[in-house]
Motif scaffolding. Structure first.
Motif, PDB file in Angstrom:
ATOM      1  N   SER B  44      -9.507  51.719  27.889  1.00 25.72           N
ATOM      2  CA  SER B  44      -7.962  50.632  28.029  1.00 25.72           C
ATOM      3  C   SER B  44      -7.847  50.420  26.814  1.00 25.72           C
ATOM      4  O   SER B  44      -6.199  50.679  26.110  1.00 25.72           O
ATOM      5  CB  SER B  44      -8.182  49.936  28.736  1.00 25.72           C
ATOM      6  OG  SER B  44      -9.009  48.389  27.656  1.00 25.72           O
ATOM      7  N   PRO B  48      -3.421  53.532  24.430  1.00 30.46           N
ATOM      8  CA  PRO B  48      -2.848  53.121  23.511  1.00 30.46           C
ATOM      9  C   PRO B  48      -2.248  53.707  22.102  1.00 30.46           C
ATOM     10  O   PRO B  48      -1.301  54.756  22.129  1.00 30.46           O
ATOM     11  CB  PRO B  48      -2.185  52.064  23.421  1.00 30.46           C
ATOM     12  CG  PRO B  48      -3.210  51.604  24.251  1.00 30.46           C
ATOM     13  CD  PRO B  48      -3.913  52.474  24.761  1.00 30.46           C
ATOM     14  N   LEU B 161       2.847  49.360  33.587  1.00 31.10           N
ATOM     15  CA  LEU B 161       2.541  50.024  32.570  1.00 31.10           C
ATOM     16  C   LEU B 161       1.262  49.850  31.557  1.00 31.10           C
ATOM     17  O   LEU B 161       0.653  51.641  31.316  1.00 31.10           O
ATOM     18  CB  LEU B 161       3.944  50.399  32.002  1.00 31.10           C
ATOM     19  CG  LEU B 161       4.929  50.615  33.113  1.00 31.10           C
ATOM     20  CD1 LEU B 161       6.266  50.806  31.823  1.00 31.10           C
ATOM     21  CD2 LEU B 161       4.864  52.137  33.849  1.00 31.10           C
ATOM     22  N   GLY B 162       1.403  48.522  30.699  1.00 25.41           N
ATOM     23  CA  GLY B 162       0.316  48.992  29.408  1.00 25.41           C
ATOM     24  C   GLY B 162      -0.417  47.650  30.508  1.00 25.41           C
ATOM     25  O   GLY B 162      -2.106  47.919  29.762  1.00 25.41           O
ATOM     26  N   THR B 165      -5.078  49.619  33.459  1.00 24.84           N
ATOM     27  CA  THR B 165      -5.496  51.336  32.670  1.00 24.84           C
ATOM     28  C   THR B 165      -4.981  52.211  33.591  1.00 24.84           C
ATOM     29  O   THR B 165      -5.272  53.668  33.269  1.00 24.84           O
ATOM     30  CB  THR B 165      -7.060  50.900  32.669  1.00 24.84           C
ATOM     31  OG1 THR B 165      -7.128  49.589  32.502  1.00 24.84           O
ATOM     32  CG2 THR B 165      -7.664  51.454  32.385  1.00 24.84           C
ATOM     33  N   THR B 168      -1.675  53.453  33.013  1.00 22.21           N
ATOM     34  CA  THR B 168      -1.703  53.406  31.602  1.00 22.21           C
ATOM     35  C   THR B 168      -2.225  55.299  31.747  1.00 22.21           C
ATOM     36  O   THR B 168      -2.176  55.959  31.121  1.00 22.21           O
ATOM     37  CB  THR B 168      -2.193  52.855  30.572  1.00 22.21           C
ATOM     38  OG1 THR B 168      -2.107  51.350  31.458  1.00 22.21           O
ATOM     39  CG2 THR B 168      -2.441  52.858  29.146  1.00 22.21           C
ATOM     40  N   LEU B 230       3.079  50.539  25.813  1.00 23.99           N
ATOM     41  CA  LEU B 230       1.720  50.223  26.492  1.00 23.99           C
ATOM     42  C   LEU B 230       0.768  48.746  25.999  1.00 23.99           C
ATOM     43  O   LEU B 230       0.249  48.326  26.531  1.00 23.99           O
ATOM     44  CB  LEU B 230       1.035  51.547  26.415  1.00 23.99           C
ATOM     45  CG  LEU B 230       1.406  53.017  26.691  1.00 23.99           C
ATOM     46  CD1 LEU B 230      -0.144  53.890  26.113  1.00 23.99           C
ATOM     47  CD2 LEU B 230       1.362  52.460  28.197  1.00 23.99           C
ATOM     48  N   GLN B 234      -0.143  45.215  27.687  1.00 26.25           N
ATOM     49  CA  GLN B 234      -1.035  44.848  27.878  1.00 26.25           C
ATOM     50  C   GLN B 234      -1.139  42.390  27.566  1.00 26.25           C
ATOM     51  O   GLN B 234      -1.874  42.849  28.162  1.00 26.25           O
ATOM     52  CB  GLN B 234      -2.022  45.138  26.811  1.00 26.25           C
ATOM     53  CG  GLN B 234      -2.799  46.663  27.346  1.00 26.25           C
ATOM     54  CD  GLN B 234      -3.974  47.027  26.218  1.00 26.25           C
ATOM     55  OE1 GLN B 234      -4.083  47.009  24.664  1.00 26.25           O
ATOM     56  NE2 GLN B 234      -4.131  48.110  26.020  1.00 26.25           N
TER      57      GLN B 234
END
Lengths: 329, 319
Positions: B44, B48, B161-162, B165, B168, B230, B234
């Motif tokens: 994770s 990004p 989306l972020g 995991t 993503t 992303l 998060q």
């Protein structure tokens, strides 16, 4: 030769990665301590106070500093969770981006305490130990107003405001305004300087404010770490004088760091609101223990702090973390 | 011996091998390092960074550099959050808030990239200075827009989306495959390498050097904005200073992977391995409970080593 160089670099890297402390303490708890920054004396003092408190109790501390990066802090807290820590003490970047971090700790059923910087209200549960920023600032500024009264003149004032994304900065600004309210006949606030907790911006802001309002005679900073910026600007303007000397600018601050202590001792700073970093560290650790024991802990634990000024310098200096740090230097 | 070293250094899988070696060397000293939970953490954190590093790879292949990616991440994050915020956003409560917010963020990234591209490709200004100035300017703009405030209360369709995991991973897989196919299978992809190898010769051979250079910066801006989607997801918060400290990680990971700072060389899989290696180092150093100072020194040493290996590779290729 070049292969030797590569070898040395690999060895250095392996040494650096292999020499860290690891593993849980045999009997005690393991607490993860994640700070957003260690860039000011206050955070260093807080970090050291937590470490000392944990060591005294025989606990192991895992540490992580995210250098202002909330995504990195999330990764670091996930690492704590992987290490199955027994509690987490967190200084977040701001009140909002820490919510997923708190949720991650909640999901792992690990108690989490926010040190000195609370989170926004949400369904994520944490305990915050913070200074009573509003009251402490109001009391500090009230002391300065009392000193202003003694001059017999109406004074122009400036306040250095912190990052308004930080609730502590907002509370300190509000405390300042509350103290000033009702004393407008004595204090005229002519400059509100946004610093975003940045020394360069603070200095530029004070220089500009002094140019626009050369008669400023009262300055309050929302954090003592900005005092060097103020001193520099005052010196450039020829307005840096000791208390009692003609032209002295009334100065007040917040935090109680080593610079503030030195300026108090040397007679340049009138007062500062001191956060009791040792109290906050002890309360943070205790809150984790209480949460683990299933006790009810309030969401907000307030550190009342105290105002230190020229009248109580000797009495209060023993409790002032900045004075302790200065003594160690 | 030299032949062997040459083969090892020039292998596509050199950094992957180095990563495996690193895991084997560090795992015995690092509690929790080899565990499914920790590998999920690494994944994770890696995803990004990989997206923004892919954009940097494209620019580096042309022989340029893009220092403005961190500003793009911060600016996209805050503009996207201003649009999507539940209470005060321009798209507040709209059913299309999440997709429209993502489009706005990508548009911001592409626009900054286009400005960089115009300055480098058409005005022929040095990429380093252009993107450095752009980094400063757009970082300042991001902070000015909200006076340094962060914005949360974003749609769940966006934050997943972020924040999820597996989602993503799916997004980054699609992005990675697209960039890979573009670089290895398309004419424009081959032109990118040609420009990086020798822009004058490429120009004489009919390659639209200006257009290719412009495109590289737009792609970099676009991918930085995608990374911003992303990263923002998060933390569920738009921040003008998001990604402010990751520039060294972006360039370091790309170069560690083998993409050359001198242009003309770079692959998606190399960048993937570079990002993986850097994140393994980062993760293990955190788990080892080292101080921030030791971590910074160790990471600096790793990136320096990578830069040295890059120059060694170039010498081997030239030999």
């Amino acid at each position: 030769m070049k292969y030797k160089f590569i070898g040395i670099l690999i060895a250095l890297t392996m040494f650096a990665t292999g020499c860290g402390k690891s593993g849980k303490s045999k009997d005690g708890l393991t607490i993860g301590v994640a700070f957003e920054t260690l860039q000011t004396e206050y955070w260093v003092a807080g970090f050291d106070a937590i470490r000392t408190d944990l060591e005294k109790r025989g606990y192991t501390m895992l540490q992580a500093i995210s250098n202002g990066d909330p995504n990195r802090q999330l990764d670091q807290v996930k690492n704590f969770i992987t290490r199955k820590v027994d509690g987490i003490i967190l200084v977040p970047k701001d009140a909002k981006s820490c919510l997923p971090i708190i949720k991650a700790a909640n999901e792992a059923n690990i108690p989490i305490v926010l040190f000195n910087r609370p989170a926004d209200k949400s369904d994520a549960h944490s305990v915050a130990v913070v200074a009573d920023n509003f009251t402490l600032t109001r009391e500090t500024v009230s002391y300065l107003i009392d000193q202003a009264k003694k001059t017999g003149n109406k004074l122009q004032a400036a306040i250095l405001i912190g990052d308004l994304g930080d609730i502590n900065a907002v509370k300190r600004r509000d405390g300042f305004d509350a103290a000033i309210q009702g004393h407008e006949d004595l204090i005229d606030v002519v400059a509100r300087i946004p610093t975003e907790w940045n020394q360069e911006k603070a200095q530029a802001g004070v220089v500009n404010a002094l140019q626009a309002n050369p008669d400023i005679g009262f300055i309050f900073t929302s954090s003592d770490f900005l005092l060097p910026s103020i001193v520099s600007a005052l010196k450039s303007a020829g307005k840096y004088h000791k208390i009692g000397e003609p032209g002295h600018v009334l100065l007040g601050g917040f935090d109680g760091d080593a610079t503030a202590w030195k300026m108090l001792k040397d007679g340049y700073l009138d007062a500062t609101g001191v956060q009791d970093v040792y109290f906050e560290a002890a309360q943070s650790v205790q809150a984790i223990l209480d949460l683990r024991a299933g006790k009810t802990v309030p969401d907000l634990i307030l550190d009342p702090g105290f105002v230190i000024h020229q009248g109580n310098l000797d009495e209060k200096s023993k409790q002032m973390w900045g004075a302790q740090m200065a003594a160690k230097k | 011996m030299t032949q062997l070293l040459r083969r090892v250094l020039l292998s596509d899988y050199f950094v992957l091998g180095l990563s495996l070696l690193y895991v084997a060397a560090v795992a015995p000293f690092t509690p929790g390092f080899v565990s499914a939970e920790n590998f999920t953490n690494i994944l994770s954190a890696l995803l990004p960074l990989l997206v923004v590093a892919l954009g940097q790879t494209i620019v580096l292949i042309t022989g340029g550099i893009d220092l403005s990616v961190t500003a793009v991440i911060g600016l996209s994050s805050i503009v996207g959050a201003m649009a999507m915020n539940h209470e005060t956003g321009w798209l507040a409560q709209s059913p299309i808030a999440a997709p429209a917010g993502v489009m706005i963020m990508l548009l911001v990234g592409a626009s900054v990239g286009a400005l960089n591209g115009i300055a480098v490709a058409i005005a022929r200004m040095p990429a380093f200075m252009v993107t450095l100035a752009s980094m400063m300017g757009f970082s300042g703009l991001a902070v000015w827009l909200t006076h340094a405030k962060t914005i949360n209360a974003l749609p769940s369709g966006f934050t997943m989306l972020g924040g999820h995991t597996m989602i993503t991973l799916a997004i980054v897989l699609v992005v990675g495959i697209c960039v890979h196919v573009f670089l290895r299978r398309s004419l424009w992809g081959r032109w990118l390498y040609a420009v990086g190898h020798n822009s004058r010769a490429s120009h004489i051979s009919g390659v639209p050097v200006g257009g290719i250079t412009f495109f590289a910066y737009v792609a970099s801006g676009l991918l930085a904005a995608m990374a911003s989607v992303l990263y923002t997801g998060q933390t569920e918060t738009g921040s003008p200073v998001l990604g402010q400290n990751i520039l060294l990680d972006v360039i370091g990971a790309t170069v560690i992977g083998g993409t050359s700072l001198f242009g003309g060389k770079g692959k998606v899989v190399w960048t993937l391995f570079g990002v993986l290696f850097l994140k393994l180092v980062d993760n293990s150093l955190n788990l080892l409970n080292l101080s921030i100072f030791a971590i910074t020194i160790a990471k600096g040493a790793v990136i320096l080593l990578a830069a040295y290996l890059d120059s060694l590779r170039n010498r081997f290729v030239a030999a």
